[in-house]
Design an enzyme around this catalytic site. Structure first.
Site, PDB file in Angstrom:
ATOM      1  N   ARG B 125       1.037  -1.479  -0.045  1.00 32.87           N
ATOM      2  CA  ARG B 125       0.328  -0.269  -0.471  1.00 32.87           C
ATOM      3  C   ARG B 125       0.957   1.475  -0.158  1.00 32.87           C
ATOM      4  O   ARG B 125       0.331   2.490   0.868  1.00 32.87           O
ATOM      5  CB  ARG B 125      -1.386  -0.152   1.569  1.00 32.87           C
ATOM      6  CG  ARG B 125      -2.076  -1.476   1.284  1.00 32.87           C
ATOM      7  CD  ARG B 125      -3.373  -1.195   2.155  1.00 32.87           C
ATOM      8  NE  ARG B 125      -4.357  -1.766   1.797  1.00 32.87           N
ATOM      9  CZ  ARG B 125      -3.580  -3.147   2.486  1.00 32.87           C
ATOM     10  NH1 ARG B 125      -2.710  -3.039   3.741  1.00 32.87           N
ATOM     11  NH2 ARG B 125      -4.838  -4.129   3.261  1.00 32.87           N
ATOM     12  N   LYS B 147       3.908  11.615 -11.608  1.00 31.15           N
ATOM     13  CA  LYS B 147       1.927  10.163 -11.967  1.00 31.15           C
ATOM     14  C   LYS B 147       2.806   9.228 -12.159  1.00 31.15           C
ATOM     15  O   LYS B 147       3.711   8.996 -13.164  1.00 31.15           O
ATOM     16  CB  LYS B 147       1.757  11.109 -13.196  1.00 31.15           C
ATOM     17  CG  LYS B 147       1.179  12.247 -12.942  1.00 31.15           C
ATOM     18  CD  LYS B 147       0.556  12.675 -14.205  1.00 31.15           C
ATOM     19  CE  LYS B 147      -0.720  13.825 -14.025  1.00 31.15           C
ATOM     20  NZ  LYS B 147      -1.212  14.580 -15.780  1.00 31.15           N
ATOM     21  N   GLU B 189       9.852  18.963 -24.009  1.00 28.65           N
ATOM     22  CA  GLU B 189       8.998  19.350 -23.324  1.00 28.65           C
ATOM     23  C   GLU B 189       9.384  20.243 -22.714  1.00 28.65           C
ATOM     24  O   GLU B 189       9.237  21.491 -21.550  1.00 28.65           O
ATOM     25  CB  GLU B 189       9.189  18.235 -22.567  1.00 28.65           C
ATOM     26  CG  GLU B 189       8.149  16.828 -22.482  1.00 28.65           C
ATOM     27  CD  GLU B 189       6.599  17.264 -22.865  1.00 28.65           C
ATOM     28  OE1 GLU B 189       6.296  17.493 -21.321  1.00 28.65           O
ATOM     29  OE2 GLU B 189       5.750  16.483 -22.670  1.00 28.65           O
ATOM     30  N   LYS B 231       7.732  22.771 -13.786  1.00 33.01           N
ATOM     31  CA  LYS B 231       7.106  22.077 -13.660  1.00 33.01           C
ATOM     32  C   LYS B 231       6.212  21.405 -11.733  1.00 33.01           C
ATOM     33  O   LYS B 231       5.768  21.298 -11.350  1.00 33.01           O
ATOM     34  CB  LYS B 231       7.364  20.199 -14.190  1.00 33.01           C
ATOM     35  CG  LYS B 231       7.017  18.749 -14.038  1.00 33.01           C
ATOM     36  CD  LYS B 231       6.485  18.614 -14.778  1.00 33.01           C
ATOM     37  CE  LYS B 231       5.268  17.440 -14.953  1.00 33.01           C
ATOM     38  NZ  LYS B 231       5.865  16.209 -14.860  1.00 33.01           N
ATOM     39  N   GLU B 241      -3.798  17.432  -9.809  1.00 34.26           N
ATOM     40  CA  GLU B 241      -4.430  18.283 -11.868  1.00 34.26           C
ATOM     41  C   GLU B 241      -6.020  18.516 -11.457  1.00 34.26           C
ATOM     42  O   GLU B 241      -6.958  17.949 -12.470  1.00 34.26           O
ATOM     43  CB  GLU B 241      -4.446  17.014 -12.647  1.00 34.26           C
ATOM     44  CG  GLU B 241      -4.336  17.754 -14.116  1.00 34.26           C
ATOM     45  CD  GLU B 241      -4.357  16.699 -15.529  1.00 34.26           C
ATOM     46  OE1 GLU B 241      -3.497  16.020 -15.198  1.00 34.26           O
ATOM     47  OE2 GLU B 241      -4.545  16.456 -16.527  1.00 34.26           O
ATOM     48  N   ARG B 245      -2.454  22.226 -12.871  1.00 34.69           N
ATOM     49  CA  ARG B 245      -1.738  21.353 -14.037  1.00 34.69           C
ATOM     50  C   ARG B 245      -1.782  21.160 -15.354  1.00 34.69           C
ATOM     51  O   ARG B 245      -1.708  21.154 -15.640  1.00 34.69           O
ATOM     52  CB  ARG B 245      -1.828  20.284 -12.637  1.00 34.69           C
ATOM     53  CG  ARG B 245      -0.725  18.766 -13.120  1.00 34.69           C
ATOM     54  CD  ARG B 245      -0.607  17.998 -12.119  1.00 34.69           C
ATOM     55  NE  ARG B 245       0.207  16.941 -12.823  1.00 34.69           N
ATOM     56  CZ  ARG B 245       0.419  15.824 -11.771  1.00 34.69           C
ATOM     57  NH1 ARG B 245       0.541  16.083 -10.265  1.00 34.69           N
ATOM     58  NH2 ARG B 245       1.784  14.763 -12.344  1.00 34.69           N
ATOM     59  N   ASN B 249      -0.576  20.236 -20.044  1.00 32.28           N
ATOM     60  CA  ASN B 249      -1.366  19.439 -20.678  1.00 32.28           C
ATOM     61  C   ASN B 249      -1.061  20.067 -22.524  1.00 32.28           C
ATOM     62  O   ASN B 249      -1.407  19.895 -23.443  1.00 32.28           O
ATOM     63  CB  ASN B 249      -2.529  18.598 -20.910  1.00 32.28           C
ATOM     64  CG  ASN B 249      -2.662  18.214 -19.912  1.00 32.28           C
ATOM     65  OD1 ASN B 249      -1.681  17.665 -19.886  1.00 32.28           O
ATOM     66  ND2 ASN B 249      -3.977  17.534 -19.406  1.00 32.28           N
ATOM     67  N   HIS B 252      -0.931  18.571 -25.494  1.00 35.51           N
ATOM     68  CA  HIS B 252      -1.048  17.238 -25.339  1.00 35.51           C
ATOM     69  C   HIS B 252      -2.185  16.635 -25.613  1.00 35.51           C
ATOM     70  O   HIS B 252      -2.844  15.888 -26.466  1.00 35.51           O
ATOM     71  CB  HIS B 252      -0.885  16.986 -23.907  1.00 35.51           C
ATOM     72  CG  HIS B 252       0.582  17.041 -23.931  1.00 35.51           C
ATOM     73  ND1 HIS B 252       1.299  18.267 -23.483  1.00 35.51           N
ATOM     74  CD2 HIS B 252       1.153  15.488 -23.104  1.00 35.51           C
ATOM     75  CE1 HIS B 252       2.135  17.471 -23.059  1.00 35.51           C
ATOM     76  NE2 HIS B 252       2.678  16.283 -23.509  1.00 35.51           N
ATOM     77  N   HIS B 256      -1.533  13.764 -27.829  1.00 39.83           N
ATOM     78  CA  HIS B 256      -1.694  12.507 -27.672  1.00 39.83           C
ATOM     79  C   HIS B 256      -2.432  12.178 -28.714  1.00 39.83           C
ATOM     80  O   HIS B 256      -2.100  10.509 -29.630  1.00 39.83           O
ATOM     81  CB  HIS B 256      -2.165  12.840 -26.649  1.00 39.83           C
ATOM     82  CG  HIS B 256      -1.871  12.554 -25.295  1.00 39.83           C
ATOM     83  ND1 HIS B 256      -1.867  13.119 -24.334  1.00 39.83           N
ATOM     84  CD2 HIS B 256      -0.599  12.389 -25.061  1.00 39.83           C
ATOM     85  CE1 HIS B 256      -1.279  13.236 -22.760  1.00 39.83           C
ATOM     86  NE2 HIS B 256      -0.323  11.939 -23.829  1.00 39.83           N
ATOM     87  N   HIS B 268       6.879  10.393 -28.853  1.00 40.27           N
ATOM     88  CA  HIS B 268       6.026  11.333 -27.704  1.00 40.27           C
ATOM     89  C   HIS B 268       6.354  13.114 -27.343  1.00 40.27           C
ATOM     90  O   HIS B 268       5.385  13.661 -28.043  1.00 40.27           O
ATOM     91  CB  HIS B 268       6.356  11.061 -25.908  1.00 40.27           C
ATOM     92  CG  HIS B 268       5.225  11.963 -25.201  1.00 40.27           C
ATOM     93  ND1 HIS B 268       3.594  11.729 -24.878  1.00 40.27           N
ATOM     94  CD2 HIS B 268       5.824  12.576 -24.475  1.00 40.27           C
ATOM     95  CE1 HIS B 268       3.466  12.617 -24.071  1.00 40.27           C
ATOM     96  NE2 HIS B 268       4.315  13.739 -23.456  1.00 40.27           N
TER      97      HIS B 268
END
Lengths: 373, 373
Positions: B125, B147, B189, B231, B241, B245, B249, B252, B256, B268
């Site tokens: 956990r 993430k 990025e 960042k 997010e 945040r 994106n 993206h 994406h 990417h």
């Protein structure tokens, strides 16, 4: 027939949530979903057993308020609390294009709650879930505190997450379909809550044992509410089990060992019952607990029909049980520790926290006495 | 040769951690582990590619300080960012009886970081992990913000967790072994961080393009530090997010879509580069961004060797790209949104947050212009 007002136990975590307890409280679920809107779409996670018994009624309640759910049914039983079953849930969510603004409804016992809670913890990196426990054990134990996870062949709950539900609806009506053995398994956790924090709860459990065994709804609702209040208080103080939450492990160091060493022939609550008797007796021998109180605990458990001896047919020796305890994740650096009461309702705190060293010679002697002939 | 002092970027989350950036900073890892003691035992998670290139040196550094690690090697490549590979890590941890007081060391690119971070998020956990990114993309993007996750056949990162590393060691020396294509992917990025929050960073990237492409360590270290600072600032303000945040994106939504619609033929960073050009142009047409600034962004990306047109050989139409974008998890209630700059260094905020409605007719026209003949 008028029903008593449900108990509402607040759990002050971030975000806070409420455990609603009483006969028929599942009827509150649709209105709560419409008001709180934890998700824009819902999936009901249940198992093959509960799908037959209770899911149609819950779906009917939701449909009456215009709430659509898709149902995902997992195989019933502890043996299916696995990564593969979690993947089954995820694959069903993916097939339905279930979004990050959805929420899961977990309808079932501890296995369903742990699986659905863990699936919710990781779907799109975490979506809300609502717990609708259908067993006594799940109502008092699994649905409060946010421990979710799955078992690996190498050990129980090795993979999981802390993820709190947004609300818990503990409908006492669901308990009518439990087997006596499942009921007793839950009562062991209620008794544990009494020992660790609420002497009156343990006394009431003892006094009302016959009405408890007869499953009088209002008696059960009161007990569940008191047990949940204990659990909530402990979890609020220590969400991640760094210190105080360790008191919830009372009975579990030896209990888990019995459970695994028996190859899960013992139900969780049965193993915890024997574990509590053993650990209380060790506490008394180690001078932590005043001498007669371990007998009081044992008496209550026995009157509830719970086992208080290590069954002979398991063929277990004290050495094998302690070896299994050492193998358990709770044995840090190879040294056995357990939470011990200093009196009924109060747990002892040592220099490094609530996990006190277990004297293994004492434990071996206690377990030897407790072996059935 | 003396080396410049490493950059140390604090990330103020709970618990706070530091990103250490510079040539040779992997040498700081052993002392940090001995001082901070995030775990009582360590497992080094890496992939077959990095195991050959960099793992022996890292193990040697650790061994020199008496720190033992077991190494778990996963197959290299995006195709292996799966639940099955996470299970491989878990099975290896279980086989080694890896405890809840252990910590993982993630040595590799974004895939290793996402996998090891997710494994750490759920082992017992949640146990700590330390990120040692070996690619530019992982240094500026994946290693800050917490993430973690894996891909499903139905979509990228559908299953994962937010789990912050305890420390990040971004050793610029590792970048020497990257392919040019991997370098460019990371530079996209870096450029994004400039556009969304740091106009000077974008200007410097443009000015130093030749030194960047030549991989001068001190130039790269400065750029990584500035990008990580952007960042970190954004993630601190909005860990989960929900609002701010979303500016990360930028590029993206369409990026994406291009990535998935191309069947991952585009890397990417390449997809994000084209996505940034498209989204900046849409922002200009929609009156959000002052007109010539979209051209400035495009110019910087082109000078870095990044694609700024949709390659003809992919056979994609604007309609297919927008359809893929709608299928993406970021399209809520079917409506396309994306983060848009109002100027280089500043993102526009609408009434409901930083995700602004994308005019699909504008987007279709922009993408049509951007198709290579």
């Amino acid at each position: 027939m008028t029903q008593p007002e449900p108990h509402r136990i607040p759990v002050s975590l971030a975000p806070p949530y409420e455990v609603v307890i009483g006969p028929g409280v599942a009827r509150e679920l649709p209105a709560w979903l419409l008001a709180a809107r934890p998700g824009h779409e819902y999936a009901l996670i249940t198992d093959t057993h509960v799908e037959r018994l209770h899911a149609p009624a819950v779906r009917a309640l939701l449909a009456a308020e215009g709430i659509e759910v898709r149902t995902i049914v997992v195989p019933a039983g502890e043996a299916h609390k696995t990564r593969a079953t979690k993947e089954l849930i995820e694959d069903a969510l993916a097939a339905g294009r279930f979004g990050r603004d959805g929420a899961l409804l977990a309808l079932g016992g501890g296995v369903v709650g742990d699986l659905a809670g863990f699936a919710a913890a990781t779907w799109h990196r975490g979506i809300p879930f609502v717990a609708i426990p259908t067993t006594l054990l799940a109502m008092v134990d699994a649905s409060v505190g946010g421990k979710t996870g799955v078992d690996l062949p190498a050990g129980k709950n090795l993979v999981g997450a802390f993820h709190q539900p947004r609300a818990v609806f503990a409908d006492i009506g669901f308990l009518a379909t439990l087997s006596d053995r499942e009921m007793r398994s839950g009562l062991a956790e209620v008794a544990k809550c009494g020992v660790i924090r609420d002497a009156k709860l343990l006394a009431r459990l003892d006094h009302d044992a016959a009405r408890v065994i007869a499953r009088e709804p209002s008696v059960l609702a009161d007990l569940v509410a008191d047990a949940v209040a204990v659990k909530a208080e402990v979890v609020q103080a220590d969400e991640r089990e760094s210190d105080r939450r360790q008191i919830l492990n009372f009975g579990h160091t030896i209990g888990h060992a019995l459970e695994s060493a028996s190859g899960y022939a013992l139900a969780h609550g049965e193993a915890v019952s024997i574990g509590m008797v053993a650990e209380a007796r060790c506490a008394a021998r180690q001078g932590v607990l005043a001498a007669p109180e371990d007998r009081v605990i044992e008496g209550v458990l026995a009157r509830l029909g719970l086992p208080v001896r290590v069954p002979a047919l398991l063929g277990l020796t004290p050495a094998a049980i302690l070896e299994a305890a050492r193998a358990d994740k709770k044995a840090r650096a190879g040294r056995l520790r357990c939470a011990m009461p200093s009196a009924i309702g109060t747990m002892a705190r040592g220099e490094t926290g609530y996990g006190l060293p277990l004297d293994e010679a004492v434990a071996a002697a206690v377990l030897a006495e407790m072996l059935e002939a």
